[in-house]
Write a protein that holds these residues in place. Sequence first.
Motif, mmCIF file in Angstrom:
data_model
loop_
_atom_site.group_PDB
_atom_site.id
_atom_site.type_symbol
_atom_site.label_atom_id
_atom_site.label_comp_id
_atom_site.label_asym_id
_atom_site.label_seq_id
_atom_site.Cartn_x
_atom_site.Cartn_y
_atom_site.Cartn_z
ATOM 1 N N GLN A 242 0.853 -1.185 0.000
ATOM 2 C CA GLN A 242 0.000 0.000 0.000
ATOM 3 C C GLN A 242 0.886 1.230 0.000
ATOM 4 O O GLN A 242 1.914 1.249 0.678
ATOM 5 N N LEU A 243 0.458 2.238 -0.715
ATOM 6 C CA LEU A 243 1.205 3.487 -0.690
ATOM 7 C C LEU A 243 1.094 4.126 0.680
ATOM 8 O O LEU A 243 -0.005 4.284 1.218
ATOM 9 N N LEU A 244 2.217 4.488 1.255
ATOM 10 C CA LEU A 244 2.230 5.160 2.554
ATOM 11 C C LEU A 244 2.332 6.670 2.369
ATOM 12 O O LEU A 244 1.574 7.429 2.950
ATOM 13 N N LEU A 245 3.291 7.100 1.562
ATOM 14 C CA LEU A 245 3.431 8.520 1.268
ATOM 15 C C LEU A 245 4.272 8.703 0.008
ATOM 16 O O LEU A 245 4.910 7.760 -0.447
ATOM 17 N N LYS A 246 4.254 9.928 -0.504
ATOM 18 C CA LYS A 246 5.007 10.188 -1.732
ATOM 19 C C LYS A 246 5.479 11.637 -1.770
ATOM 20 O O LYS A 246 4.970 12.491 -1.038
ATOM 21 N N ALA A 247 6.453 11.871 -2.636
ATOM 22 C CA ALA A 247 6.940 13.226 -2.889
ATOM 23 C C ALA A 247 7.298 13.303 -4.368
ATOM 24 O O ALA A 247 7.934 12.384 -4.895
ATOM 25 N N THR A 248 6.893 14.364 -5.012
ATOM 26 C CA THR A 248 7.060 14.426 -6.458
ATOM 27 C C THR A 248 8.179 15.341 -6.915
ATOM 28 O O THR A 248 8.561 15.301 -8.082
ATOM 29 N N LYS A 249 8.698 16.166 -6.015
ATOM 30 C CA LYS A 249 9.811 17.017 -6.430
ATOM 31 C C LYS A 249 10.701 17.338 -5.243
ATOM 32 O O LYS A 249 10.311 17.138 -4.081
ATOM 33 N N ALA A 250 11.873 17.863 -5.547
ATOM 34 C CA ALA A 250 12.857 18.151 -4.518
ATOM 35 C C ALA A 250 12.279 19.067 -3.441
ATOM 36 O O ALA A 250 11.532 19.997 -3.739
ATOM 37 N N ASP A 251 12.626 18.736 -2.191
ATOM 38 C CA ASP A 251 12.224 19.474 -0.989
ATOM 39 C C ASP A 251 10.778 19.223 -0.579
ATOM 40 O O ASP A 251 10.344 19.723 0.463
ATOM 41 N N ASP A 252 10.051 18.467 -1.362
ATOM 42 C CA ASP A 252 8.708 18.073 -0.952
ATOM 43 C C ASP A 252 8.796 17.162 0.259
ATOM 44 O O ASP A 252 9.690 16.322 0.353
ATOM 45 N N LYS A 253 7.831 17.284 1.146
ATOM 46 C CA LYS A 253 7.729 16.365 2.275
ATOM 47 C C LYS A 253 6.424 15.602 2.139
ATOM 48 O O LYS A 253 5.353 16.204 2.079
ATOM 49 N N GLY A 254 6.540 14.287 2.102
ATOM 50 C CA GLY A 254 5.354 13.444 2.122
ATOM 51 C C GLY A 254 5.071 13.036 3.554
ATOM 52 O O GLY A 254 5.991 12.835 4.350
ATOM 53 N N SER A 255 3.782 12.926 3.898
ATOM 54 C CA SER A 255 3.454 12.527 5.259
ATOM 55 C C SER A 255 2.124 11.784 5.274
ATOM 56 O O SER A 255 1.227 12.042 4.460
ATOM 57 N N ASN A 256 2.013 10.858 6.223
ATOM 58 C CA ASN A 256 0.793 10.076 6.364
ATOM 59 C C ASN A 256 0.918 9.234 7.620
ATOM 60 O O ASN A 256 1.970 8.628 7.877
ATOM 61 N N LYS A 257 -0.119 9.178 8.409
ATOM 62 C CA LYS A 257 -0.180 8.329 9.606
ATOM 63 C C LYS A 257 0.991 8.559 10.558
ATOM 64 O O LYS A 257 1.450 7.639 11.232
ATOM 65 N N GLY A 258 1.491 9.767 10.604
ATOM 66 C CA GLY A 258 2.602 10.085 11.494
ATOM 67 C C GLY A 258 3.969 9.844 10.889
ATOM 68 O O GLY A 258 4.987 10.213 11.466
ATOM 69 N N PHE A 259 4.001 9.235 9.713
ATOM 70 C CA PHE A 259 5.254 9.013 8.998
ATOM 71 C C PHE A 259 5.552 10.233 8.118
ATOM 72 O O PHE A 259 4.647 10.854 7.589
#
Lengths: 113, 108
Positions: B45-62
């Motif tokens: 399952q996807l947890l989180l993602k980032a599509t470009k530099a310096d992006d922060k992905g977050s989900n469920k505390g991760f």
Amino acid sequence: DAGVIQSPRHEVTEMGQEVTLRCKPISGHDYLFWYRQTMMRGLELLIYFNNNVPIDDSGMPEDRFSAKMPNASFSTLKIQPSEPRDSAVYFCASSRTGNTEAFFGQGTRLTVV
Amino acid sequence: GDSVTQMEGPVTLSEEAFLTINCTYTATGYPSLFWYVQYPGEGLQLLLKATKADDKGSNKGFEATYRKETTSFHLEKGSVQVSDSAVYFCALSNQFYFGTGTSLTVIP
């Protein structure tokens, strides 16, 4: 959408038999991937399709493995003849584009005895 | 060619401990980066993602930040729970490249 649907969930077969695994991707997704997961080798990409066309099958272990995608809503992975070392969990995944997240099916656990 | 290198496991932590799972990548162009999670007996399952530099992905505390300068996308969580026990995979678009997976066990 029901997500990526794989069948069967479990398959037990005897060595030498033909095995066919099935996958229905999410509607509207242009990419479809087949992966194999084992403890020893982790998650391996076997083959992927773009718009029903196989793009890269370099991960297919040998000629006993073949995959088809006759239309946008169905794909098969066939092993003929099967061998005990083919025992693994096989996952199908689809994604809308080549740069978006992939959605995985529940997998097919294959046991070849 | 493109590749992902992920921290070897398994990792065992006590509940409420801090988690870091390292992931570095090699890629041409500007890929998207993903963390997937696999619970026992299930698909990824996807947890989180980032599509470009310096992006922060977050989900469920991760959380994970796309660091182009260090070609890294390390996964962090400040306080893990028993329910976080799973295998975590770092991945590089176009979904072809997955890390080897890191098994996490959280003990009460």
